[in-house]
Write a protein that holds these residues in place. Structure first.
Motif, mmCIF file in Angstrom:
data_model
loop_
_atom_site.group_PDB
_atom_site.id
_atom_site.type_symbol
_atom_site.label_atom_id
_atom_site.label_comp_id
_atom_site.label_asym_id
_atom_site.label_seq_id
_atom_site.Cartn_x
_atom_site.Cartn_y
_atom_site.Cartn_z
ATOM 1 N N LEU A 239 0.823 -1.209 0.000
ATOM 2 C CA LEU A 239 0.000 0.000 0.000
ATOM 3 C C LEU A 239 0.858 1.262 0.000
ATOM 4 C CD1 LEU A 239 -2.705 -1.200 2.534
ATOM 5 C CD2 LEU A 239 -2.965 -0.969 0.060
ATOM 6 N N LYS A 240 2.028 1.171 0.635
ATOM 7 C CA LYS A 240 2.936 2.320 0.660
ATOM 8 C C LYS A 240 3.552 2.542 -0.724
ATOM 9 C CE LYS A 240 7.064 3.612 3.268
ATOM 10 N NZ LYS A 240 7.942 3.076 4.324
ATOM 11 N N ARG A 241 4.017 1.466 -1.327
ATOM 12 C CA ARG A 241 4.622 1.571 -2.651
ATOM 13 C C ARG A 241 4.108 0.441 -3.552
ATOM 14 N NH1 ARG A 241 8.978 5.021 -3.057
ATOM 15 N NH2 ARG A 241 9.569 5.843 -1.020
ATOM 16 N N PRO A 242 3.014 0.703 -4.246
ATOM 17 C CA PRO A 242 2.430 -0.350 -5.097
ATOM 18 C C PRO A 242 3.432 -0.910 -6.108
ATOM 19 C CG PRO A 242 0.926 1.509 -4.901
ATOM 20 C CD PRO A 242 2.196 1.929 -4.230
ATOM 21 N N ALA A 243 4.393 -0.082 -6.528
ATOM 22 C CA ALA A 243 5.364 -0.551 -7.524
ATOM 23 C C ALA A 243 6.197 -1.722 -7.003
ATOM 24 C CB ALA A 243 6.280 0.604 -7.940
ATOM 25 N N THR A 244 6.333 -1.828 -5.676
ATOM 26 C CA THR A 244 7.130 -2.932 -5.113
ATOM 27 C C THR A 244 6.567 -4.280 -5.538
ATOM 28 O OG1 THR A 244 7.600 -1.537 -3.204
ATOM 29 C CG2 THR A 244 8.091 -3.876 -2.972
ATOM 30 N N TRP A 245 5.238 -4.390 -5.532
ATOM 31 C CA TRP A 245 4.573 -5.635 -5.960
ATOM 32 C C TRP A 245 5.023 -5.996 -7.385
ATOM 33 C CZ3 TRP A 245 -1.100 -5.559 -8.051
ATOM 34 C CH2 TRP A 245 -1.558 -6.865 -8.257
ATOM 35 N N LEU A 246 4.940 -5.021 -8.286
ATOM 36 C CA LEU A 246 5.280 -5.294 -9.686
ATOM 37 C C LEU A 246 6.772 -5.575 -9.846
ATOM 38 C CD1 LEU A 246 3.047 -2.544 -11.362
ATOM 39 C CD2 LEU A 246 2.448 -4.877 -10.685
ATOM 40 N N ARG A 247 7.596 -4.875 -9.055
ATOM 41 C CA ARG A 247 9.039 -5.117 -9.141
ATOM 42 C C ARG A 247 9.388 -6.533 -8.708
ATOM 43 N NH1 ARG A 247 10.368 -0.466 -6.469
ATOM 44 N NH2 ARG A 247 11.405 -1.765 -4.917
ATOM 45 N N VAL A 248 8.686 -7.035 -7.674
ATOM 46 C CA VAL A 248 8.954 -8.405 -7.217
ATOM 47 C C VAL A 248 8.541 -9.399 -8.302
ATOM 48 C CG1 VAL A 248 8.316 -10.184 -5.540
ATOM 49 C CG2 VAL A 248 8.790 -7.857 -4.762
ATOM 50 N N ILE A 249 7.392 -9.182 -8.916
ATOM 51 C CA ILE A 249 6.956 -10.082 -9.999
ATOM 52 C C ILE A 249 8.033 -10.137 -11.073
ATOM 53 C CG2 ILE A 249 5.287 -10.346 -11.894
ATOM 54 C CD1 ILE A 249 3.172 -9.125 -9.976
ATOM 55 N N SER A 250 8.527 -8.960 -11.445
ATOM 56 C CA SER A 250 9.521 -8.873 -12.512
ATOM 57 C C SER A 250 10.835 -9.556 -12.105
ATOM 58 C CB SER A 250 9.745 -7.384 -12.817
ATOM 59 O OG SER A 250 10.703 -7.204 -13.806
ATOM 60 N N ARG A 251 11.282 -9.289 -10.883
ATOM 61 C CA ARG A 251 12.575 -9.813 -10.426
ATOM 62 C C ARG A 251 12.548 -11.328 -10.208
ATOM 63 N NH1 ARG A 251 14.638 -11.253 -5.581
ATOM 64 N NH2 ARG A 251 12.969 -10.390 -4.284
ATOM 65 N N THR A 252 11.454 -11.839 -9.616
ATOM 66 C CA THR A 252 11.417 -13.265 -9.281
ATOM 67 C C THR A 252 10.825 -14.087 -10.422
ATOM 68 O OG1 THR A 252 9.200 -13.144 -8.305
ATOM 69 C CG2 THR A 252 11.059 -12.724 -6.827
ATOM 70 N N ARG A 253 10.433 -13.433 -11.490
ATOM 71 C CA ARG A 253 9.751 -14.076 -12.636
ATOM 72 C C ARG A 253 8.521 -14.839 -12.119
ATOM 73 N NH1 ARG A 253 10.444 -10.838 -15.514
ATOM 74 N NH2 ARG A 253 10.045 -11.964 -17.447
ATOM 75 N N ALA A 254 7.742 -14.167 -11.278
ATOM 76 C CA ALA A 254 6.528 -14.775 -10.726
ATOM 77 C C ALA A 254 5.501 -14.974 -11.835
ATOM 78 C CB ALA A 254 5.947 -13.886 -9.629
ATOM 79 N N THR A 255 4.722 -16.034 -11.687
ATOM 80 C CA THR A 255 3.730 -16.354 -12.714
ATOM 81 C C THR A 255 2.298 -16.108 -12.238
ATOM 82 O OG1 THR A 255 3.718 -18.656 -11.969
ATOM 83 C CG2 THR A 255 5.199 -18.102 -13.785
ATOM 84 N N ILE A 256 2.091 -16.119 -10.907
ATOM 85 C CA ILE A 256 0.743 -16.038 -10.349
ATOM 86 C C ILE A 256 0.693 -14.974 -9.263
ATOM 87 C CG2 ILE A 256 -1.126 -17.338 -9.223
ATOM 88 C CD1 ILE A 256 -0.285 -18.942 -11.557
ATOM 89 N N SER A 257 -0.296 -14.070 -9.342
ATOM 90 C CA SER A 257 -0.550 -13.172 -8.219
ATOM 91 C C SER A 257 -2.000 -12.698 -8.275
ATOM 92 C CB SER A 257 0.409 -11.979 -8.245
ATOM 93 O OG SER A 257 0.435 -11.367 -6.973
ATOM 94 N N PHE A 258 -2.622 -12.618 -7.097
ATOM 95 C CA PHE A 258 -4.022 -12.205 -6.992
ATOM 96 C C PHE A 258 -4.121 -10.900 -6.208
ATOM 97 C CE2 PHE A 258 -7.083 -15.513 -8.313
ATOM 98 C CZ PHE A 258 -6.187 -16.481 -8.750
ATOM 99 N N ALA A 259 -5.110 -10.078 -6.537
ATOM 100 C CA ALA A 259 -5.357 -8.846 -5.782
ATOM 101 C C ALA A 259 -6.777 -8.377 -6.051
ATOM 102 C CB ALA A 259 -4.360 -7.768 -6.199
ATOM 103 N N PRO A 260 -7.330 -7.589 -5.139
ATOM 104 C CA PRO A 260 -8.652 -7.006 -5.409
ATOM 105 C C PRO A 260 -8.556 -5.908 -6.463
ATOM 106 C CG PRO A 260 -8.031 -6.789 -3.086
ATOM 107 C CD PRO A 260 -6.818 -7.192 -3.831
ATOM 108 N N ASN A 261 -9.713 -5.525 -6.988
ATOM 109 C CA ASN A 261 -9.784 -4.498 -8.019
ATOM 110 C C ASN A 261 -9.030 -3.223 -7.626
ATOM 111 O OD1 ASN A 261 -11.551 -3.903 -10.627
ATOM 112 N ND2 ASN A 261 -11.581 -2.067 -9.383
ATOM 113 N N PHE A 262 -9.190 -2.792 -6.370
ATOM 114 C CA PHE A 262 -8.604 -1.497 -5.983
ATOM 115 C C PHE A 262 -7.091 -1.482 -6.126
ATOM 116 C CE2 PHE A 262 -7.562 -3.226 -1.785
ATOM 117 C CZ PHE A 262 -6.423 -2.505 -1.448
ATOM 118 N N ALA A 263 -6.456 -2.660 -6.007
ATOM 119 C CA ALA A 263 -4.999 -2.725 -6.106
ATOM 120 C C ALA A 263 -4.540 -2.400 -7.528
ATOM 121 C CB ALA A 263 -4.504 -4.108 -5.701
ATOM 122 N N TYR A 264 -5.308 -2.862 -8.500
ATOM 123 C CA TYR A 264 -4.963 -2.559 -9.893
ATOM 124 C C TYR A 264 -5.167 -1.065 -10.161
ATOM 125 C CZ TYR A 264 -4.626 -7.588 -10.562
ATOM 126 O OH TYR A 264 -4.229 -8.906 -10.463
#
Lengths: 591, 87
Positions: A239-264
């Motif tokens: 919530l403090k830095r939403p970009a952190t979520w996307l950076r982790v996906i990119s760095r760890t090559r994550a394939t799956i992540s869920f979130a509510p509408n408001f997060a997007y």
């Protein structure tokens, strides 16, 4: 494949290469726990719980903020044959009285024999032992490392596995009893060929709170049953830095992540170009979206903004679920861009029919398909008489199958009503089109004026579009002050401390323009007045009760700024500000 | 009470605050973020993240709930900057 109990699943996972990763606030890996290590830790906690005098079949409340400690305590309890009940931890230590007032009812309903927490929180939560007669001990997880259990408890598939408190308000908590069979069936469906098609190479990342069903079952337990790997980031870090979520996906090559509408939405608004410079989201094959109504325009805006860094709209998986159905109810097919149904808004509200419309604009409502039920599970749409409705007719969504819960703990009447006729009555309204489910509101919130149905969510959405209205802090409801006819009331919070004088008038104008509904009264209340449940849903019922009891005073005129009075409201206000759930708007027991 | 813009740190905090607010405000040191400025908890976290970027500091997440007023935000930044100077 044979269904496993949760302790059996922990043992099976220990033989895979999977595990959990725990991230620091900046998204770097702080620690890792293979499932073999997790089993070891769980057996040691389980031994500690037995040593503390707890016996298989007893319930324990789990109030632990950190992901690693929480999962170890939760699974340790399960391996010891206990029934854990995860509860929200306090957000602030200096407002613990309000926290205890809010938490005690759930502990009481759970009939917990003990509370497991951290050393830091133990002093505060010690009061629960005096407040709740069933609680024999408040235990700190750091001191629970007892003699290791020789084996996991021999529980049966139809024994309770844990209690979910994500359904219902904090004042009247409802403990959803799930069995090992419910859990195994639902996570098998989520992971399987009609779900995510998880393989050993899949990797998850979740910042959802683990005391919430989408975070706990959807990520942590699904990954455990399947033996793959997932990372956890704290909700506040996201919530403090939403970009952190996307950076982790990119760095760890994550394939799956869920979130509510408001997060997007938050990512669309807050992620800056500098955050996107070295992002690569092409690895993200399932971007799940649930827990609150899914909005077509949010998904479109996110897909557009992040297309250049490899995000594909086909990765979106808008889905529907609820705590009483363990978690997931329907999923659309993988690798399909969201299916949007544009329907005539007038027909949807007056005739309860979803008639396709191509006009666009305010006359048209866009709904996102949440897909189909899993094999062995059924969804039907029922009219007021209980009979099934044809496609494109709006009615209550009813569910049947092995994921349906056993009942609310200690609430037999309510359970019987909710499970009447062998179907789980979701309380949500929706329709089917080409066999796919579209969700369009709640049964009990529906406002009826002159025989026409209006969905509060639609009115709230229209009001939120007005400049000066705080998004997510708008409540619409119908009320009958002895006239027999619903008056439509909207209560909202302004963004500004001092709202513009004509705010109420502009809201009425916008709502009538967008939905055709003339609002009888717009009440502007100070920031922080509108409360949330622990699951983050707007508390329409409570605000309506305040309105009807006169707690929300209206000094003069039809649409005037109100003063907040009364002890009840003040305590609610303090709590609403203090609680972390306040930050997780929309994280509900429904998906 | 010292006005929030009595020094550079105070002035810069106010600049960040106005940017996050997206409208003109004239806050005093004892203005509360929630009641006076209409911040919700998401905006408070955005404000903290912007302060971190502006001052090159890290505000530990468990300290965020203590920032309820403009003055508390200024004090928080000052003390974190002081820690950086004298590690």
């Amino acid at each position: 494949m044979a269904l496993l109990t949760l302790p059996e699943a922990v043992c099976a996972a220990a033989r895979t290469g999977g595990g959990y990763g725990y991230l620091a606030e900046d998204g770097r890996t702080a620690s890792r726990q293979s499932f073999a290590e997790l089993l070891d830790d769980a057996l040691s906690i389980g031994g500690g719980l037995h040593d503390a005098g707890l016996r298989p079949g007893e319930t324990i409340a789990v109030i632990v903020p950190e992901a690693r400690d929480f999962l170890t305590a939760f699974l340790g309890a399960a391996c010891a044959g206990l029934v854990p009940a995860p509860l929200y931890p306090p957000a602030r230590l200096d407002q613990f009285e309000a926290y205890l007032r809010q938490t005690a009812p759930a502990v009481r309903v759970s009939r917990a024999a003990a509370v497991v927490t951290t050393t830091g929180l133990r002093r505060i939560l010690g009061a629960l032992q005096a407040d709740v007669s069933t609680v024999r001990a408040v235990l700190a997880i750091e001191r629970l490392r007892g003699p290791r259990l020789q084996a996991v408890a021999p529980v049966k598939l139809d024994d309770p596995v844990f209690l979910q408190f994500t359904s219902g308000s904090t004042s009247d908590p409802k403990g959803v009893v799930l069995t090992h069979r419910n859990l195994a069936e639902n996570v098998t469906a989520i992971a399987g060929p009609h779900g995510l098609r998880l393989t050993d190479t899949d990797r998850g990342i979740s910042w959802l709170p683990l005391f919430h069903d989408m975070g706990l079952i959807g990520m942590a337990l699904t990954v455990l049953y399947r033996g793959c790997f997932t990372d956890f980031l704290s909700p506040l870090a996201f919530l403090k830095r939403p970009a952190t979520w996307l950076r982790v996906i990119s760095r760890t090559r994550a394939t799956i992540s869920f979130a509510p509408n408001f997060a997007y939405d938050l990512c669309v608004r807050r992620v800056q170009p500098r955050d996107m410079a070295d992002l690569d989201l092409s690895c993200w094959r399932v971007a799940g979206c649930g827990a609150e109504p899914v909005r077509a325009e949010t998904l479109a805006a996110f897909a557009k903004k992040f297309a250049d860094v490899g995000f594909r709209a086909e990765a979106f998986l808008p889905c529907y679920g609820m705590a009483e159905h363990t978690l997931a109810v329907t999923f659309p097919p993988l690798d399909r861009a969201p299916r949007v149904d544009a329907v005539n808004a007038e027909q949807l509200s007056s005739a309860r029919r979803a008639v396709p419309s191509s006009t666009g604009g305010a006359a048209c409502t866009e709904l996102v398909s949440c897909g189909r039920p899993f094999p062995g599970h059924d969804v039907r749409i029922a009219g007021p008489s209980g009979r099934s409705l044809a496609e494109r007719h709006v009615g209550q969504i009813l569910l049947r199958g092995p994921s349906v819960f056993r009942g609310y703990l200690g609430r037999e009447d309510l359970s019987r009503e909710t499970l009447a006729g062998g179907w789980l009555h979701s309380g949500d309204l929706g329709y089917l089109a080409d066999g796919e489910l579209y969700v369009c509101g709640r049964v009990k919130d529906t406002i009826i004026v002159n025989g026409r149905n209006y969905y509060p969510h639609d009115l709230e959405q229209a009001a939120s579009d007005v400049e000066g209205v705080r998004k997510g802090r708008v409540v619409a409801f119908g009320t009958q002050p002895g006239t027999g006819r619903d008056r439509i009331v909207i209560v909202l919070e302004p963004i500004h401390g001092q709202p513009a004088g004509d705010l109420a008038e502009r809201v009425r104008g916008r709502v009538v323009e967008a939905t055709g509904v003339l609002v009888d009264e717009v009440v502007v209340v100070p920031s922080g007045t509108i409360p949330k449940t622990t699951s983050g849903k707007l508390q329409r019922v409570r605000v309506r009760q305040w309105y009807e009891s006169g707690v929300l005073l209206r000094p003069r005129g039809v649409t005037s700024r109100v003063r907040l009075v009364g002890y009840l409201v003040r305590t609610q206000l303090v709590y609403a500000r203090a609680h972390a759930a306040d930050m997780l708007r929309g994280l509900a027991g429904r998906h | 009470m010292t006005p929030p813009d009595a020094d550079t740190v105070g002035r810069d905090v106010l600049t960040v605050l106005r940017r996050v607010c997206r409208r003109p405000v004239e806050p005093a040191a004892n203005s509360t973020l929630a009641a006076d400025l209409g911040f919700d908890s998401l905006q408070t976290l955005e404000f903290v993240a912007e302060l971190e970027d502006r001052f090159g500091i890290i505000v530990p997440i468990d300290q965020v709930p203590r920032i309820q007023t403009v003055g508390e935000a200024v004090n928080c930044v000052r003390s974190l900057l002081a820690e950086n100077v004298h590690p």
